[in-house]
Design an enzyme around this catalytic site. Structure first.
Site, PDB file in Angstrom:
ATOM      1  N   HIS A  95       0.883  -1.168   0.000  1.00  0.00           N
ATOM      2  CA  HIS A  95       0.000   0.000   0.000  1.00  0.00           C
ATOM      3  C   HIS A  95       0.921   1.219   0.000  1.00  0.00           C
ATOM      4  CE1 HIS A  95      -3.193  -2.748   1.938  1.00  0.00           C
ATOM      5  NE2 HIS A  95      -3.370  -2.688   0.641  1.00  0.00           N
ATOM      6  N   GLU A 147       1.457   3.659   2.926  1.00  0.00           N
ATOM      7  CA  GLU A 147       1.947   3.160   4.214  1.00  0.00           C
ATOM      8  C   GLU A 147       3.459   3.173   4.136  1.00  0.00           C
ATOM      9  OE1 GLU A 147      -0.329  -0.469   4.740  1.00  0.00           O
ATOM     10  OE2 GLU A 147      -2.164   0.656   4.367  1.00  0.00           O
ATOM     11  N   HIS A 195       3.163  -3.193   6.624  1.00  0.00           N
ATOM     12  CA  HIS A 195       2.068  -2.244   6.378  1.00  0.00           C
ATOM     13  C   HIS A 195       2.077  -1.179   7.466  1.00  0.00           C
ATOM     14  CE1 HIS A 195      -0.524  -4.409   3.308  1.00  0.00           C
ATOM     15  NE2 HIS A 195       0.469  -5.255   3.517  1.00  0.00           N
ATOM     16  N   GLU A 234       1.670  -4.528  10.989  1.00  0.00           N
ATOM     17  CA  GLU A 234       1.120  -3.176  10.971  1.00  0.00           C
ATOM     18  C   GLU A 234       2.005  -2.366  11.905  1.00  0.00           C
ATOM     19  OE1 GLU A 234      -1.334  -2.113   9.103  1.00  0.00           O
ATOM     20  OE2 GLU A 234      -2.214  -3.979   8.381  1.00  0.00           O
TER      21      GLU A 234
END
Ligand SMILES: [Zn+2]
Length: 713
Positions: free
Chosen positions: A309, A312, A447, A539
């Protein structure tokens, strides 16, 4: 009363800005007596201690103004106790929710709503931030409320400043109170620059008008440089002891940095590309190994992938930091790094979606919002773009008389996915190719936007929106996720607050992907079902695109996790499967661990790696035309693998003939053949698409040059 004449002592940039923003405004600016205007530029910069924000091609003046970093409402560096408000509708819409980019839960009305919302609809409402230290405030960033059900935002507002939170001065624009333009929709972040950067401790955002069908709701960030206190004589420790290039790197800058690492450590690095993005940017990978460029027998291959992404952005910078770190520490003789680089082939892929990144980078770390640059140029979410092999496997299991006979690994790509008109991004195609070319054993997919480590499966069975969906390797995946989470300085802090609306601390900061939310076609699931490689998603931070000034701290937060996670590739069992007579390695031998419904295969030279938790295992190896072989292998607690080699005996030709004579068939590895065939088809369709695109581009270039030519004539 200090007058605007003070502006003369302000940095030229500020004066320039003022003239730009308030043309012809010659009236002296009235300033509160308890406040001062900008200090010398030197002080401002020193106070910021930060490099310029990622500005890309944004206007020069805006970029320079963003020299002062965000206080950290978004990054949570500003504590809940530092934010107050005049009133709030309820605790879920309290002042602590007034943070840029904060996300609400699915339902309105819980504790974690998507903004601060005032109880009353009048002009006496305010959100106040206590910077704790004297701060040169330069601007405010405003956003509306994040909600599926309600539309609320603030259209105009005033800014007030104070040193004691009692006497307030309103920001002036010449002789009138400055009215800042706020939002026109809930999601776009809008920057409001103070006409004169001003030193104070407290700042208030005071809404003046709002969306007519809504109420007063906002999410905010405040820009400001901490002013150094002359009384504070203690020197602050640097945020990181490592001398790394802590800033956001555009595509060109990333390339330059990778090249410089390559030049500094030519013996242990190699740069290669695995394809191109939709817009033609190369997908660069940096390899670290004592023998770059080749697979060494028995040496496991590891990869980190970031920037799937594009917005990110932290993962990308962490991998660029990691490249510099590995190189520098290797040269210094850091034993841990030397061992890692000598015993592992490491591949660092910092930017899987460079087109998306460039779009977010252009807006900058504070103004990119929540979704700009997430998708590739065609609007494809790359983490939903891999072939869904889960449902193929599960369907086959349901239909089979004996589910245990259904292949549990190396599931081939489905036919439809290899067509030229299939919606498969060039970035995804490149990664699938790469995954098949290199016998990866372990990976993490970096991410941002939350703090949690997730492990497969990401896709739930029967389309449940949310359901724990474990793999056969659940315990090892949980171990992997825990390794990263428990060594990350923020994740492992029991006092940290939740990023948005989910409290992952109750799950020890790890969660099964499907138990969080289902993602069909994820890279992790594909990696697990199509190759031998175990992959988790990390994350990394609440803020998807942290300001450059946060990068040294983020590196420190992640440094140990990044290293210790790579070391996990040296767990379980490994070995080589060989032919008894020729001693040659046997490729594509199936390594079955009893009690585990997921097999792995040997690589081209016959070497294999099976990541496992400590324990005793019965391992059976199968290969075409060979008698199977069984061994017991014990995995200890020590962080190195148990060597478990296999020697297989060929089924004699005579015996094969006997089997065939009895009408028996030698099983062909159908699955392997289909897997190879579909990859060839995928490559062919990729080539055709690339050729078409190239032709199109050439045509456009020619057309453009013709147009230019005609203008000249
Ligand atoms: Zn993501």
């Amino acid at each position: 009363m200090e007058k605007c004449s003070l502006m003369l002592t302000a940095p030229p940039l500020v004066v320039l800005l003022l003239t730009a923003l308030t043309p012809g405004d010659a009236d002296p600016q009235r300033l509160p007596s308890n406040l001062t205007t900008s200090p010398t530029p030197k002080t401002a910069e020193a106070a910021a201690g930060a490099r310029p924000a990622a500005g890309g091609r944004t206007e020069q003046k805006q970029e320079q103004h963003l020299d002062c970093p965000p206080l950290g409402l978004e990054s949570l560096r500003v504590d809940d106790s530092q934010i107050r408000a005049s009133s709030s509708q309820r605790s879920g819409l309290g002042p602590h929710r007034g943070r840029l980019n904060i996300q609400s839960g699915i339902e309105d009305g819980d504790l974690y709503d998507g903004a601060w919302c005032a109880e009353f609809k009048d002009r006496q409402q305010w959100l106040e931030v206590d910077a704790v230290h004297p701060t040169l405030f330069t601007g405010v960033i405003l956003q509306g409320r994040n909600s599926i059900w309600s539309w609320d935002w603030v259209e105009t507002y005033k800014v007030q400043l104070s040193n004691d939170s009692e006497r307030w001065q309103t920001c002036m624009n010449g002789t009138t109170e400055m009215i800042f333009q706020g939002n026109r929709d809930p999601e776009t972040s809008v920057l409001g620059l103070l006409p004169v950067p001003t030193v104070a401790r407290y700042i208030r955002i005071n809404p003046q008008s709002w969306f007519s069908n809504g109420t007063i709701c906002l999410r905010a960030e405040v820009l400001g440089c901490r002013v150094q206190d002359p009384a504070d004589r203690f020197e602050h420790d640097p945020l990181s002891k490592d001398d790394l290039d802590f800033r956001h790197h555009s595509y060109m800058e990333m390339r330059k940095l990778m090249k410089s690492v390559r030049e500094e450590c030519p013996n242990i690095t190699r740069i290669y590309t695995i394809g191109r993005s939709y817009m033609g940017l190369k997908l660069y990978v940096m390899e670290f190994s004592d023998n770059p460029g080749k697979h060494e027998l028995g040496e496991p291959e590891f990869r980190y992938v970031a920037g799937m992404h594009g917005n990110e952005a932290l993962g990308r910078e962490l991998l660029l930091n990691l490249m510099q770190f590995l190189c520098k520490e290797f040269l210094k003789g850091n034993q841990r790094v030397v061992r890692l680089v000598t015993e592992t082939r490491i591949h660092l892929f910092p930017s899987m979606n460079p087109d998306g990144y460039e779009a977010a980078y252009e807006k900058g770390s504070e103004l990119a919002g929540w979704a700009d640059g997430r998708y590739n140029f065609e609007g494809i979410d790359l983490n939903h773009n891999f072939p869904d092999l889960n449902n193929i496997m599960w369907d086959a299991q349901e239909k089979a008389a004996d589910a245990s006979k259904v292949p549990n690994h190396y599931i081939p790509i489905p036919e439809y996915y290899t067509q030229e008109d299939a919606t498969v991004a060039p970035e995804t195609r490149a990664v699938i190719n790469w995954m098949q070319e290199i016998p990866f054993v372990l990976s993490a997919n970096l991410h941002g936007g939350e703090l949690v480590v997730t492990y497969p499966f990401d896709c739930t069975r029967d389309w449940a929106p949310q359901e724990n969906t474990p793999t056969a390797d659940d315990t090892f995946f949980r171990w992997l996720a825990s390794v990263y989470a428990s060594t990350h300085l923020v994740l492992s802090n029991p006092d940290r607050r939740v990023c948005h609306y989910e409290d992952f601390q109750t799950h020890n900061n790890i969660i099964n992907g499907g138990a969080w939310h289902t993602v069909p076609g994820s890279m992790n699931d594909f990696s697990y079902l199509h190759t031998n490689c175990l992959e988790v998603t990390v994350e990394l931070s609440c803020d998807k695109f942290p300001h450059a000034s946060e990068l040294p701290t983020e590196w420190e937060n992640n440094k140990e996790s990044l290293l210790v996670y790579m070391e996990q590739v040296h767990r379980g069992i490994k070995g080589v499967v060989r032919d008894k007579v020729s001693k040659q390695g046997i490729a594509d031998a199936i390594i079955k661990v009893q009690g585990h419904d997921h097999d792995v295969r040997s690589a081209a030279d016959g070497d294999f790696w099976r990541l496992l938790n400590p324990g005793e295992y019965k391992v059976v190896v199968w290969a075409k035309d060979y008698f199977p072989s069984m061994r017991r292998c014990r995995v200890g607690m020590e962080p190195h693998p148990t060597v478990c080699d296999f020697t297989l005996t060929k089924i004699p030709a005579q015996r094969l003939k006997e089997i065939q004579a009895k009408g028996g068939r030698i099983p062909q590895d159908q699955q392997l053949r289909v897997r190879a065939l579909r990859l060839r088809k995928l490559r062919a369709s990729t080539k055709a698409i690339n050729r078409r695109r190239e032709k199109q581009q050439q045509l456009e270039t020619r057309r453009a040059s013709r147009t230019r030519g005609s203008v000249k004539n």
